[in-house]
Design a protein around this motif. Sequence first.
Motif, PDB file in Angstrom:
ATOM      1  N   GLY A  28       0.463  -1.269  -0.112  1.00 37.39           N
ATOM      2  CA  GLY A  28      -0.187   0.171   0.190  1.00 37.39           C
ATOM      3  C   GLY A  28       0.763   1.202   0.325  1.00 37.39           C
ATOM      4  O   GLY A  28      -0.228   1.906   0.125  1.00 37.39           O
ATOM      5  N   HIS A  29       2.079   1.002  -0.123  1.00 34.94           N
ATOM      6  CA  HIS A  29       2.601   2.365  -0.210  1.00 34.94           C
ATOM      7  C   HIS A  29       3.439   2.330  -1.321  1.00 34.94           C
ATOM      8  O   HIS A  29       4.634   1.367  -1.947  1.00 34.94           O
ATOM      9  CB  HIS A  29       3.990   2.519   1.016  1.00 34.94           C
ATOM     10  N   MET A  30       3.587   3.500  -1.910  1.00 37.39           N
ATOM     11  CA  MET A  30       3.087   3.627  -3.536  1.00 37.39           C
ATOM     12  C   MET A  30       5.539   3.999  -3.708  1.00 37.39           C
ATOM     13  O   MET A  30       6.136   3.386  -4.839  1.00 37.39           O
ATOM     14  CB  MET A  30       3.663   5.252  -3.671  1.00 37.39           C
ATOM     15  N   GLY A  31       6.439   3.613  -2.617  1.00 39.06           N
ATOM     16  CA  GLY A  31       7.561   3.737  -2.423  1.00 39.06           C
ATOM     17  C   GLY A  31       7.995   2.307  -2.107  1.00 39.06           C
ATOM     18  O   GLY A  31       9.428   2.047  -2.837  1.00 39.06           O
ATOM     19  N   SER A  32       7.228   1.800  -2.048  1.00 42.58           N
ATOM     20  CA  SER A  32       7.753   0.371  -1.317  1.00 42.58           C
ATOM     21  C   SER A  32       6.781  -0.905  -1.924  1.00 42.58           C
ATOM     22  O   SER A  32       7.014  -1.906  -0.775  1.00 42.58           O
ATOM     23  CB  SER A  32       8.139   0.232   0.224  1.00 42.58           C
ATOM     24  N   CYS A  33       6.058  -0.513  -2.639  1.00 38.70           N
ATOM     25  CA  CYS A  33       5.351  -1.552  -2.926  1.00 38.70           C
ATOM     26  C   CYS A  33       5.837  -2.541  -4.306  1.00 38.70           C
ATOM     27  O   CYS A  33       6.902  -2.005  -4.437  1.00 38.70           O
ATOM     28  CB  CYS A  33       3.977  -0.818  -3.618  1.00 38.70           C
ATOM     29  N   ASN A  34       5.525  -3.818  -4.911  1.00 39.03           N
ATOM     30  CA  ASN A  34       6.073  -3.984  -6.400  1.00 39.03           C
ATOM     31  C   ASN A  34       6.695  -3.121  -7.091  1.00 39.03           C
ATOM     32  O   ASN A  34       7.421  -2.932  -6.896  1.00 39.03           O
ATOM     33  CB  ASN A  34       5.063  -5.260  -6.935  1.00 39.03           C
ATOM     34  N   CYS A  35       5.937  -1.868  -7.680  1.00 45.67           N
ATOM     35  CA  CYS A  35       6.384  -1.182  -9.267  1.00 45.67           C
ATOM     36  C   CYS A  35       7.310  -0.569  -7.887  1.00 45.67           C
ATOM     37  O   CYS A  35       8.795   0.716  -8.443  1.00 45.67           O
ATOM     38  CB  CYS A  35       5.008  -0.058  -9.367  1.00 45.67           C
ATOM     39  N   GLY A  36       6.950   0.258  -6.510  1.00 46.34           N
ATOM     40  CA  GLY A  36       8.280   1.148  -5.432  1.00 46.34           C
ATOM     41  C   GLY A  36       8.993   0.533  -5.351  1.00 46.34           C
ATOM     42  O   GLY A  36      10.507   1.679  -5.936  1.00 46.34           O
ATOM     43  N   ASN A  37       9.902  -0.419  -5.346  1.00 51.25           N
ATOM     44  CA  ASN A  37      10.411  -1.289  -5.362  1.00 51.25           C
ATOM     45  C   ASN A  37      11.407  -1.401  -6.424  1.00 51.25           C
ATOM     46  O   ASN A  37      12.582  -0.266  -6.000  1.00 51.25           O
ATOM     47  CB  ASN A  37      10.701  -2.346  -5.171  1.00 51.25           C
ATOM     48  N   LEU A  38      10.869  -1.776  -7.731  1.00 49.38           N
ATOM     49  CA  LEU A  38      11.484  -1.191  -8.895  1.00 49.38           C
ATOM     50  C   LEU A  38      11.908   0.550  -9.449  1.00 49.38           C
ATOM     51  O   LEU A  38      12.968   0.069  -9.312  1.00 49.38           O
ATOM     52  CB  LEU A  38      10.148  -2.328  -9.993  1.00 49.38           C
ATOM     53  N   ALA A  39      11.407   0.628  -9.188  1.00 49.24           N
ATOM     54  CA  ALA A  39      11.072   2.282  -9.277  1.00 49.24           C
ATOM     55  C   ALA A  39      12.648   2.735  -8.505  1.00 49.24           C
ATOM     56  O   ALA A  39      13.318   3.861  -9.162  1.00 49.24           O
ATOM     57  CB  ALA A  39      10.454   3.513  -9.560  1.00 49.24           C
ATOM     58  N   GLN A  40      12.532   2.119  -7.659  1.00 49.76           N
ATOM     59  CA  GLN A  40      14.388   2.786  -6.887  1.00 49.76           C
ATOM     60  C   GLN A  40      15.194   2.230  -7.286  1.00 49.76           C
ATOM     61  O   GLN A  40      16.522   3.049  -7.271  1.00 49.76           O
ATOM     62  CB  GLN A  40      13.667   1.702  -5.400  1.00 49.76           C
ATOM     63  N   GLU A  41      15.423   1.073  -7.895  1.00 45.90           N
ATOM     64  CA  GLU A  41      16.387   0.775  -8.769  1.00 45.90           C
ATOM     65  C   GLU A  41      16.329   1.164 -10.157  1.00 45.90           C
ATOM     66  O   GLU A  41      17.942   1.198 -10.616  1.00 45.90           O
ATOM     67  CB  GLU A  41      16.086  -1.211  -8.836  1.00 45.90           C
ATOM     68  N   LEU A  42      15.390   1.845 -10.762  1.00 49.66           N
ATOM     69  CA  LEU A  42      16.011   2.167 -12.271  1.00 49.66           C
ATOM     70  C   LEU A  42      15.997   3.779 -12.066  1.00 49.66           C
ATOM     71  O   LEU A  42      17.326   4.442 -12.603  1.00 49.66           O
ATOM     72  CB  LEU A  42      15.073   1.571 -13.157  1.00 49.66           C
ATOM     73  N   THR A  43      15.465   4.356 -10.728  1.00 49.11           N
ATOM     74  CA  THR A  43      15.085   6.351 -11.048  1.00 49.11           C
ATOM     75  C   THR A  43      16.832   6.029 -10.214  1.00 49.11           C
ATOM     76  O   THR A  43      16.589   7.649 -10.070  1.00 49.11           O
ATOM     77  CB  THR A  43      14.320   6.503  -9.940  1.00 49.11           C
ATOM     78  N   ARG A  44      17.084   5.321  -9.074  1.00 50.61           N
ATOM     79  CA  ARG A  44      18.128   6.111  -7.859  1.00 50.61           C
ATOM     80  C   ARG A  44      17.262   6.959  -6.864  1.00 50.61           C
ATOM     81  O   ARG A  44      18.012   7.769  -6.106  1.00 50.61           O
ATOM     82  CB  ARG A  44      18.874   6.151  -7.845  1.00 50.61           C
ATOM     83  N   LEU A  45      15.936   7.155  -6.747  1.00 48.56           N
ATOM     84  CA  LEU A  45      15.596   7.693  -6.043  1.00 48.56           C
ATOM     85  C   LEU A  45      14.248   6.747  -4.481  1.00 48.56           C
ATOM     86  O   LEU A  45      14.847   5.630  -4.753  1.00 48.56           O
ATOM     87  CB  LEU A  45      13.557   8.062  -6.669  1.00 48.56           C
ATOM     88  N   THR A  46      14.812   7.672  -3.741  1.00 43.31           N
ATOM     89  CA  THR A  46      14.467   7.285  -1.961  1.00 43.31           C
ATOM     90  C   THR A  46      12.827   6.316  -2.261  1.00 43.31           C
ATOM     91  O   THR A  46      11.182   7.322  -3.131  1.00 43.31           O
ATOM     92  CB  THR A  46      14.533   7.216  -1.194  1.00 43.31           C
ATOM     93  N   LYS A  47      12.314   5.279  -1.421  1.00 44.87           N
ATOM     94  CA  LYS A  47      11.181   4.744  -1.346  1.00 44.87           C
ATOM     95  C   LYS A  47      10.052   6.014  -0.949  1.00 44.87           C
ATOM     96  O   LYS A  47       9.284   7.099  -1.101  1.00 44.87           O
ATOM     97  CB  LYS A  47      10.817   3.552  -0.254  1.00 44.87           C
ATOM     98  N   ALA A  48      10.762   6.860  -0.019  1.00 45.45           N
ATOM     99  CA  ALA A  48      10.328   8.351   0.802  1.00 45.45           C
ATOM    100  C   ALA A  48      10.042   9.264  -0.501  1.00 45.45           C
ATOM    101  O   ALA A  48       8.963   9.732  -0.914  1.00 45.45           O
ATOM    102  CB  ALA A  48      10.673   9.070   1.215  1.00 45.45           C
ATOM    103  N   GLU A  49      10.694   9.236  -1.414  1.00 50.07           N
ATOM    104  CA  GLU A  49      10.672  10.198  -2.503  1.00 50.07           C
ATOM    105  C   GLU A  49       9.940  10.025  -3.250  1.00 50.07           C
ATOM    106  O   GLU A  49       8.562  10.911  -4.158  1.00 50.07           O
ATOM    107  CB  GLU A  49      12.535  10.331  -3.462  1.00 50.07           C
ATOM    108  N   ILE A  50      10.001   8.831  -3.778  1.00 52.21           N
ATOM    109  CA  ILE A  50       9.144   7.916  -4.813  1.00 52.21           C
ATOM    110  C   ILE A  50       6.772   8.449  -4.437  1.00 52.21           C
ATOM    111  O   ILE A  50       6.151   8.744  -5.114  1.00 52.21           O
ATOM    112  CB  ILE A  50       9.108   6.811  -5.028  1.00 52.21           C
ATOM    113  N   HIS A  51       7.487   7.835  -2.896  1.00 46.61           N
ATOM    114  CA  HIS A  51       6.162   8.039  -1.717  1.00 46.61           C
ATOM    115  C   HIS A  51       5.332  10.108  -2.223  1.00 46.61           C
ATOM    116  O   HIS A  51       4.294  10.136  -2.871  1.00 46.61           O
ATOM    117  CB  HIS A  51       5.942   7.677  -0.358  1.00 46.61           C
TER     118      HIS A  51
END
Length: 157
Positions: A28-51
Amino acid sequence: MARPNLDLIAALRRTARKIEKGSPYQWGHMGSCNCGNLAQELTRLTKAEIHVHALANGRGDWNEQLNDYCPTSGLPMDLLIGEMMEAGLDPDDLKQLERLSDVRILQRLPAEKRYLRHNFRDDVVLYISEWANMLEEQLLAPIKLPHFEWSEQTVLS
C-alpha cells in the motif's frame, strides 16, 4: 511488453534480491510496493521520494498513476514513470507488476505457483525473478554461436 536489455534485467534482479533480503516492502506504499521497489532501482530515488511524487499528483495507486501518465506534464510522478519507460518498460508492464498478473510470466511458473498474491514478499520475488529470466532469454535468443567441432587436432593447434 518490456524491451529486454541488460540494465533492466539487472534492475529486476536487484529488486528481487533486495525484497527477498528484507528491504522495506509494503504493497500500500507507493515507494515500497512492487512497482515502488523497482522504481528505486531504476531511478535511484528513495521510497520516500517516490511516495512524495505520487502524493503530489494526487492520483492514487500505481494503476491510476499509469492510466493518467502524461509524458509532457512535467509532474514529478510522470517524470519518474517516464524514466522507467526509458529503461524499457511500458505502462502495462508496471500495471501487471503491481498485480503480479502477466500471463507470460505466470505460465513459466510451476502450476502450483501460478496463483500469486500481490502483497506477499515471496510471491513478488518469484514473479520479478522469473520476469528477469524471461527477458534474459529474449535478449539472448537472437544470438547464434557458430557450431564448432572439437577434435584432438583443434586442441593441439
